[in-house]
Design an enzyme around this catalytic site. Structure first.
Site, short mmCIF file in Angstrom:
data_model
loop_
_atom_site.label_atom_id
_atom_site.label_comp_id
_atom_site.label_asym_id
_atom_site.label_seq_id
_atom_site.Cartn_x
_atom_site.Cartn_y
_atom_site.Cartn_z
N ASP A 8 0.49 8.06 -0.67
CA ASP A 8 0.72 7.29 -1.89
C ASP A 8 -0.17 7.93 -2.96
O ASP A 8 -1.38 7.72 -2.97
CB ASP A 8 0.34 5.83 -1.69
CG ASP A 8 0.49 5.01 -2.96
OD1 ASP A 8 1.49 5.20 -3.67
OD2 ASP A 8 -0.39 4.17 -3.23
N GLU A 68 5.76 9.14 -1.98
CA GLU A 68 6.57 8.27 -2.82
C GLU A 68 6.97 9.01 -4.09
O GLU A 68 6.15 9.72 -4.69
CB GLU A 68 5.77 7.01 -3.18
CG GLU A 68 6.61 5.96 -3.86
CD GLU A 68 5.89 4.63 -4.03
OE1 GLU A 68 6.18 3.95 -5.02
OE2 GLU A 68 5.07 4.29 -3.17
N ASP A 142 -3.19 1.01 -1.24
CA ASP A 142 -2.83 2.44 -1.24
C ASP A 142 -2.55 2.93 0.18
O ASP A 142 -1.66 3.74 0.41
CB ASP A 142 -3.96 3.28 -1.84
CG ASP A 142 -4.43 2.73 -3.18
OD1 ASP A 142 -3.72 2.93 -4.17
OD2 ASP A 142 -5.49 2.08 -3.20
#
Length: 160
Positions: A8, A68, A142
């Site tokens: 992330d 992502e 996160d």
């Protein structure tokens, strides 16, 4: 068996999760945590992200990196630009070790893990907790997001 590194990206805090797929569609969490940038300016932040991700790759030798996709709200284009720097450092670290990077949108990740593309954070954390047999929700957010990306890659690619 394969090892997947989910990331992330963030300029101050980059979450990561390393999972291993095992025989019989079983998953094992190898490690999860954050790479923190302590610098105030952009170039050193990018370097710290790169160095942290390189270290994780060197430690676990993943077969894939899942990240992502970049998302930006129309009224915050600057955020997308900054996040692009973090993603670039991550992609460079993976490319230099010849690891393929796979990108997934937040809605795809949520849909694959929960069945709903707009699932709330708590539902995502619960899905991750159940899938990886964790005692509690993964923290900080996160880390949870990074593990979600890794699991998404695993299920989307039918690796596990």
């Amino acid at each position: 068996m394969s090892i997947i590194l989910g990331i992330d990206p963030g300029l101050n805090t980059t979450g990561y999760g390393v999972i291993e797929t095992m025989v019989g569609n079983k998953l094992r969490l190898l490690e999860a945590g954050v790479v923190r940038s302590r610098s105030e300016t952009l170039a050193p932040k990018v370097c710290e992200i790169y160095d942290g991700v390189r270290e994780i790759i060197a430690t676990f030798s993943p077969s894939a990196v899942a990240i992502e996709e970049l998302y930006s709200h129309y009224d915050r284009p600057r955020t997308a630009i900054y996040m692009g720097h973090a993603r670039g450092a991550i992609c460079l670290a993976a490319a230099q070790t010849e690891i393929t990077v796979y990108s997934y949108s937040a809605t795809k990740i949520k849909k694959i893990l929960t069945g709903a593309g707009r699932a709330p954070k708590e539902q995502m954390q619960r899905a991750i907790q159940l899938e990886l047999h964790l005692d509690r929700f993964p923290e900080p957010p996160d880390v949870a997001d990074a593990l979600a990306v890794a699991l998404c890659h695993c299920y989307h690619g039918k690796i596990c």
